[in-house]
Design an enzyme around this catalytic site. Structure first.
Site, PDB file in Angstrom:
ATOM      1  CD  GLU A  28       3.039   7.046   0.011  1.00  0.00           C
ATOM      2  OE1 GLU A  28       3.261   5.828   0.125  1.00  0.00           O
ATOM      3  OE2 GLU A  28       2.357   7.687   0.818  1.00  0.00           O
TER       4      GLU A  28
ATOM      5  CD  GLU B  32      -1.669   2.346   1.521  1.00  0.00           C
ATOM      6  OE1 GLU B  32      -1.239   3.122   0.628  1.00  0.00           O
ATOM      7  OE2 GLU B  32      -1.756   2.651   2.701  1.00  0.00           O
TER       8      GLU B  32
END
Length: 702
Positions: A212, A203
């Site tokens: 990210e 995740e």
């Protein structure tokens, strides 16, 4: 008096630090204000001390310093840096997201049906690894799997990895999960892990999806760490968008046209010139549900990009879309979100869609039916601003949208956009003079009420001064222009970070008789509101340069507070010993309710040198409800008559407030009520430490 523009002042040499120097230097010093975190382990051998080196910004000085965090210290933080790790990151809200946790658990249980090698990239607290261990039976001693699986949890951030080990130990799984404190692209098969992994759980998403490093992480994992055709949770991610009209969103980026409506004659963005000030061309995370009543939808939701976790993604992608307008209006922005398909069969989904989207794209329908609303700040929608005034459309008109994704971001371009003559000021700028500000800062500079307040306060002050030496104590661009506009005889010094010492030397032995600030510091955009009391620190440092009758704007700061009912669980605080204040845009944080009148906790008088301050006030609840904590902010008093005030409270949406959550929610009633189990009053104490800019807030209920 003719309008004063940035261009005219740039070419007018101020007798102290010029705005040209100021802008040039600021462009190169902005980056130094960012909070960077780096970690290093002295030794990974058992029994030796591990240290974390973390770069910390001092909000009162603007300086940064490295702090060393020893392994043995409680919560993983030293006494000089006492903010709990979870409380200062998005992990707090993410771990409280029951929909997210349930969806991942169901998908992992469905995907992992036998012992195998599972790789968890960006493992964080180890939640997904523990779910995988349970799915394989590794966490259940009563379940005989016949063979053992392997679970590798990869986490590069040392404090989080250490916290994960504690979590695993408390859950009896420390021997079931192998924790590797490295980046995933540093892992070597045969050295760090015994073989390629059969299953990937991860995740590593932000509100935009890619920020990210999802794409490069998946690329390396498929090249070096995973078997061919691996199982993955999530299985696929899809980004969606919608065209919207919103005056509020328009104000967050179009300074040029907002300034055109102002009557003060100050122009930070000059017509017909490439702008010196603008926001960065990117998507901005925002809880758009909070402004639903101010948004006009101009299209149906449309699919933008699809990213498969089970195969190697491309670094670059483009998509040309033809979108039919559903109403007449002006497109000010593209609101976007993403939806995860967590399992291969397409039965388990999780989405960051706004609540106005139908259940087929939105969050789990059972949650929607129950009307559950969590207060979460970890995933939001994203907003991409259409340059200038926006693009006018008519119902059923086709709008051509070009979307591009890189490894870390997504951007858009409307093909039938407003003519270039209307938005030429949004073009490229000369590098040294280009200054990119946050959308909130741009909106403040274009806000008529704010400009009138500042202009009135400084205009009144300049009437009392002839040939004044004015010093701007923060990184304001507006204030030097305003002083130059109001008084041609005034000399201006701008104390941007990096220019402070130069500015002090350029006073030519003349004392400063007007010290002003917005106050707003670039480096404090993600910090708590009272950390802008750096203005008080600067005033104290500059005391020897101030004349005896120097005027200070603002002259006072007032710490305000209000008891709040905030949706969502806060159970993560139950077992914590310290409860810090967290920075939030309260208006974006869900459906909140004020349970008390707004009250004053303490005042900061800038005519005095900075000192320790303490406040204690009884809070009388005016509304019954569940109190989750207190919102706190600073109101800035701009003049000695207390007639001009700039508030940064929850109703002013360009500033963050500090939120002091309670360890457990408390049922409260109106003052004087006698209902069983209700508190009708509380005492709030606060202490301000001038040595570090920290504000300690302690509530006591009775």
């Amino acid at each position: 008096m003719r309008p004063t523009s940035m261009a005219s002042v740039i070419h007018k040499t101020l007798k102290a630090t010029s705005l040209l120097q100021l802008l040039t230097r600021l462009t190169h010093t902005q980056q130094s204000f960012a909070l960077f975190t780096a970690t290093a382990a002295q030794s990974m051998d058992p029994g030796t001390t591990q240290r974390v080196f973390q770069l910390k910004l001092d909000p009162l000085t603007g300086n940064s310093e490295w702090v060393v965090i020893e392994e043995e210290e409680e919560e993983g933080f030293s006494q000089n840096y006492q903010k709990p790790l979870l409380a200062t990151t998005s992990y707090l809200d993410m771990l409280n997201d029951s929909r997210r946790n349930r969806a991942f658990r169901e998908a992992i249980d469905k995907t992992i049906t036998k012992p195998c090698h599972v790789l968890d990239i960006g493992a964080g607290t180890g939640l997904l690894s523990m779910m995988a261990a349970r799915a394989m039976g590794s966490g259940d001693s009563t379940r005989d799997t016949g063979s053992k699986g392997i679970i590798t949890a990869c986490e590069s951030y040392l404090p989080m990895a250490k916290l994960m080990k504690k979590v695993l130990r408390l859950n009896g799984m420390e021997r079931k999960i192998n924790v590797i404190i490295k980046r995933s692209d540093e892992l070597k098969v045969g050295t760090d892990i015994p073989s390629r992994a059969d299953v990937l759980v991860s995740e590593i998403l932000d509100s935009e999806l890619l920020g990210e490093g999802l794409i490069p992480t998946l690329q390396h994992a498929h090249d070096m760490l995973l078997v061919e055709d691996p199982l993955t949770v999530p299985y696929r991610a899809t980004t969606y968008g919608q065209l919207v009209e919103s005056t509020f969103l328009w104000k967050l980026h179009d300074l040029h046209n907002n300034e055109a409506k102002a009557s003060d004659g100050i122009r930070l963005v000059s017509p017909g010139l490439n702008t010196n000030l603008r926001i960065k061309s990117q998507q901005y995370a925002m809880h758009c549900d909070a402004i639903r009543e101010e948004i006009k939808l101009l299209s149906e939701p449309f699919k933008i990009f699809e990213f498969d976790f089970w195969k190697r993604p491309d670094s670059h992608g483009e998509n040309e879309m033809c979108i039919k307008a559903t109403d007449d209006g002006k497109v000010h922005a593209v609101v976007s979100w993403w939806t995860l398909q967590l399992d291969r069969d397409g039965t388990i989904f999780y989405s960051t869609a706004p609540r106005w989207i139908n259940s087929s794209l939105a969050r789990n329908s059972s949650d929607a039916a129950q009307g559950s609303v969590d207060w979460c700040d970890h995933w939001k929608q994203c907003v991409w601003f259409v340059p200038g005034k926006g693009m006018s459309v008519f119902k059923d008109e086709e709008v051509h949208l070009h979307a591009v994704h890189t490894e870390t971001s997504i951007s858009y371009n409307l093909k039938n956009q407003v003519p270039s003559s209307e938005n030429i000021h949004y073009g490229s700028c000369a590098g040294d003079l280009e200054l990119k500000l946050s959308p909130e800062r741009i909106a403040v500079y274009g806000d008529r009420e704010w400009r009138v307040s500042i202009l009135t306060a400084i205009g009144n002050a300049l009437q009392e001064r002839v040939n004044s030496l004015c010093m701007v104590a923060d990184d304001s661009v507006f204030l030097p222009l305003l002083v130059a506009h109001l008084s041609e005889k005034s000399h201006v010094i701008s104390l941007f970070p990096g220019l402070r010492q130069k500015g002090i030397k350029d006073t030519h032995q003349k004392q400063v008789d007007l010290l002003i600030g917005e106050p707003f510091y670039y480096g404090n955009e993600g910090m708590l509101p009272w950390q802008n009391l750096r203005f008080w620190k600067d005033r104290t440092m500059l005391d020897s340069l101030l004349s005896r009758d120097a005027l200070l704007i603002p002259c006072k700061g007032i710490l305000k507070a209000c008891a709040m009912s905030l949706p969502g669980p806060v159970d993560i605080y139950l077992h914590r010993k310290r409860f810090p204040c967290l920075p939030f845009f309260v208006w974006q944080c869900g459906e909140f309710k004020e349970l008390s009148e707004i009250f004053t906790v303490m005042e900061f008088d800038f005519s005095e040198l900075i000192r320790l301050r303490h406040g204690k006030v009884q809070v009388k609840f005016s509304q019954p409800g569940i109190c989750h904590g207190f919102a706190l902010w600073i109101d800035w008093v701009m003049d000695s008559e207390n007639s001009i005030m700039v508030s940064t409270g929850p109703d002013k949406r360009y500033w963050k407030q500090g939120v002091r959550l309670l360890p457990t929610p408390i049922t409260v009633g109106t003052y004087g009520s006698r209902n069983v189990g209700e508190c009708c009053s509380a005492v709030l104490e606060a202490s301000f430490d001038p040595s570090n800019g920290e504000l300690i807030v302690v509530p006591n209920f009775s």
